[in-house]
Design an enzyme around this catalytic site. Structure first.
Site, PDB file in Angstrom:
ATOM      1  N   TRP A  60       8.860  -3.685  -4.178  1.00 14.15           N
ATOM      2  CA  TRP A  60       8.984  -2.923  -2.937  1.00 14.15           C
ATOM      3  C   TRP A  60       8.627  -3.786  -1.738  1.00 14.15           C
ATOM      4  O   TRP A  60       9.231  -3.673  -0.673  1.00 14.15           O
ATOM      5  CB  TRP A  60       8.068  -1.698  -2.987  1.00 14.15           C
ATOM      6  CG  TRP A  60       8.048  -0.897  -1.712  1.00 14.15           C
ATOM      7  CD1 TRP A  60       8.884   0.140  -1.382  1.00 14.15           C
ATOM      8  CD2 TRP A  60       7.147  -1.049  -0.602  1.00 14.15           C
ATOM      9  NE1 TRP A  60       8.566   0.627  -0.142  1.00 14.15           N
ATOM     10  CE2 TRP A  60       7.505  -0.083   0.360  1.00 14.15           C
ATOM     11  CE3 TRP A  60       6.088  -1.902  -0.332  1.00 14.15           C
ATOM     12  CZ2 TRP A  60       6.832   0.039   1.575  1.00 14.15           C
ATOM     13  CZ3 TRP A  60       5.417  -1.788   0.871  1.00 14.15           C
ATOM     14  CH2 TRP A  60       5.785  -0.820   1.813  1.00 14.15           C
ATOM     15  N   HIS A  61       7.655  -4.678  -1.907  1.00  8.00           N
ATOM     16  CA  HIS A  61       7.208  -5.494  -0.791  1.00  8.00           C
ATOM     17  C   HIS A  61       8.230  -6.542  -0.367  1.00  8.00           C
ATOM     18  O   HIS A  61       8.194  -6.997   0.777  1.00  8.00           O
ATOM     19  CB  HIS A  61       5.879  -6.177  -1.139  1.00  8.00           C
ATOM     20  CG  HIS A  61       4.700  -5.272  -1.018  1.00  8.00           C
ATOM     21  ND1 HIS A  61       4.314  -4.408  -2.011  1.00  8.00           N
ATOM     22  CD2 HIS A  61       3.817  -5.077   0.000  1.00  8.00           C
ATOM     23  CE1 HIS A  61       3.250  -3.734  -1.624  1.00  8.00           C
ATOM     24  NE2 HIS A  61       2.922  -4.117  -0.414  1.00  8.00           N
ATOM     25  N   GLY A  62       9.105  -6.939  -1.251  1.00  4.89           N
ATOM     26  CA  GLY A  62      10.085  -7.928  -0.833  1.00  4.89           C
ATOM     27  C   GLY A  62      10.964  -8.379  -1.976  1.00  4.89           C
ATOM     28  O   GLY A  62      10.574  -8.337  -3.145  1.00  4.89           O
TER      29      GLY A  62
END
Length: 488
Positions: free
Chosen positions: A322-324
């Site tokens: 989700w963060h990248g």
């Protein structure tokens, strides 16, 4: 439009003034207009995407509530969830998956070339997509009634204080507040301004200050090792905390000026005594989202030990992704997931020992637990900050070089830190730790300041504002630093 910009310093008071001058029936219109203007200040064209996501999720939730047959309700649910996730995947993950799938096929002898697109990552897409997903699922579960008024729902999705970097609000908390009538309240104004001041200090005076030296190291790793890398990682631990919690503080404070309460997103995370405890304190809205919509549906902890471990690993693997769209983020999520799996075995014994210890020994053991947790979390930030896998490998293989504290100043200078700046950095870190310790074990520092004597109260505000002004004046006129979580 950045919170730490002159534009926002004009925008926010204007939004608050217009909001309270208008009659109740028109306030949602004004807030929606301000919210869309706020978002369009980055890229006007991307408003189409947030509008599409809003319409799809709103229609899907109404369909879920009104349709009677289970198969049709599920079809409405998955159509809404699927279309919202498709937008997120296309803009954020398409190139990542295309490159990796192609590399895998090339490894087995298929002569293919990756298909990559020149895409602009929409600001805040992960945050508002998760808000819409939680809304549709909550309606499907019966935890929430669908919002019939499209305007209020659109405002829930796009409410400007938390639009681009959270907190990831739930409809059950935010939507009712948007319907309520709020009158100007001196106490709310005062609390909101205090929160904004603290958030600005964290971002401008601490996060942006240490960011320069973190970037000096992590963006040019050649020849650096040992204490230089450790110091840069320590400073990044401070940077990302102050950057993100500073944003959340400004968001909460801005909403409070309007009479709206957003959830707290951070609760002294570096005072945690375990990795599990850390995730109860860090990015709380995201942790709760993954707990409610991934971890528990997978079975949570109410299953066999090995399924429980699988659920933890999968949840944090997805959290990292989700963060990248990068393997470094995936590895960071897996790192935390594996630590949480390990804690299921040894944490009960540690906590039982903690409960048996009394007095000074108990306090010393608790402090040791906090220090160990900070080291575990801090090591994990290497995965998060490394620009790519090759940089990550370099850092991990050079951490042990030149660890003599006698040469700390020399290693700090490799990051661009003079002795005076190094002392200032440590002073800021110490002040931050004292503030968080007081918040964790005493009381809300802002409430304590509010009850302090006038000279103490206004002295505190003066120091905050003075620090922010000095930091702003030390950079070129008009220059502002983006918030780290804007890229997510």
């Amino acid at each position: 439009m950045l919170f730490n910009s002159l534009a926002y310093a004009v925008f926010l008071p204007l939004a608050v003034l217009v909001y309270f001058l208008l009659p109740q029936r028109l306030r949602w219109v004004a807030l929606l207009g301000f919210s869309y203007y706020f978002y369009m200040s980055w890229n006007p064209e991307l408003i189409v995407l947030i509008l599409f996501t809003t319409v799809v999720s709103w229609a899907a939730a109404l369909g879920v509530q009104r349709l009677q047959r289970p198969v049709l309700r599920k079809a409405a649910l998955w159509s809404g969830v699927g279309l919202c996730l498709a937008c997120l995947f296309f803009f954020k993950y398409f190139n990542f998956f295309s490159q990796n799938v192609t590399a895998l096929l090339q490894a087995v002898g298929l002569p293919l070339q990756p298909t990559t697109l020149e895409l602009v990552l929409p600001v805040g897409i992960s945050f508002y997509t998760f808000q819409t997903l939680s809304y549709v699922v909550d309606v499907y579960r019966g935890d929430l009634k669908a919002e019939p008024h499209f305007g209020y729902y659109a405002l829930y999705v796009s409410f400007f204080p938390q639009l681009v970097a959270g907190p990831i609000e739930r409809a059950g908390n935010l939507l009712p507040q948007l319907h309520q009538k709020h009158d100007p309240d001196r106490a709310a104004f005062s609390a909101g301004l205090r929160k904004i001041c603290v958030g600005m200090f964290k971002k401008v005076a601490i996060a942006d200050f240490v960011a320069t030296y973190v970037n000096n190291v992590y963006n040019d790793l050649a020849g650096k090792g040992g204490l230089t890398l450790i110091l840069a990682t320590l400073l990044f631990s401070v940077q990302i905390y102050c950057d993100f919690s500073g944003y959340s503080d400004i968001a909460v404070g801005s909403a409070r000026l309007l009479g709206i309460d957003l959830m707290e997103n951070f609760r002294s995370p570096y005072m945690a005594r375990s990795v599990k405890d850390f995730w109860r304190r860090w990015h709380i809205s995201l942790t709760r989202w993954f707990t409610d919509y991934v971890y528990i549906p997978l079975g949570g902890s109410r299953c066999s030990r090995w399924r429980h471990l699988r659920n933890l690993a999968v949840t944090f693997l997805l959290s990292g992704l989700w963060h990248g769209a990068s393997w470094t983020f995936v590895l960071w999520g897996l790192y935390h997931g594996l630590w949480l799996c390990a804690e299921t075995f040894y944490l009960p014994q540690i906590e039982a020992l903690q409960n048996r210890l009394k007095g000074g020994r108990g306090a010393a053991f608790a402090t040791l637990r906090t220090v160990v947790t900070c080291c575990i979390v801090g090591f994990g930030w290497i995965f998060f900050r490394a620009n790519d896998l090759s940089d990550l490998l370099y850092v991990l293989t050079h951490l042990g070089q030149g660890l003599s504290p006698v040469h700390l100043v020399a290693y700090a200078q490799a990051a661009g830190l003079t002795p005076a700046l190094l002392g200032l950095a440590f002073a800021l870190i110490a002040a931050l730790l004292v503030y968080d310790w007081y918040a964790a074990y005493r009381a809300d520092p802002l409430q304590a300041i509010r009850r302090a004597r006038p000279w103490q109260r206004y002295g505190f505000y003066y120091l905050l504002c003075f620090g922010v002004l000095v930091a702003l004046c030390s950079r070129p006129f008009g220059a502002t630093a983006d918030f780290i979580y804007f890229q997510f």
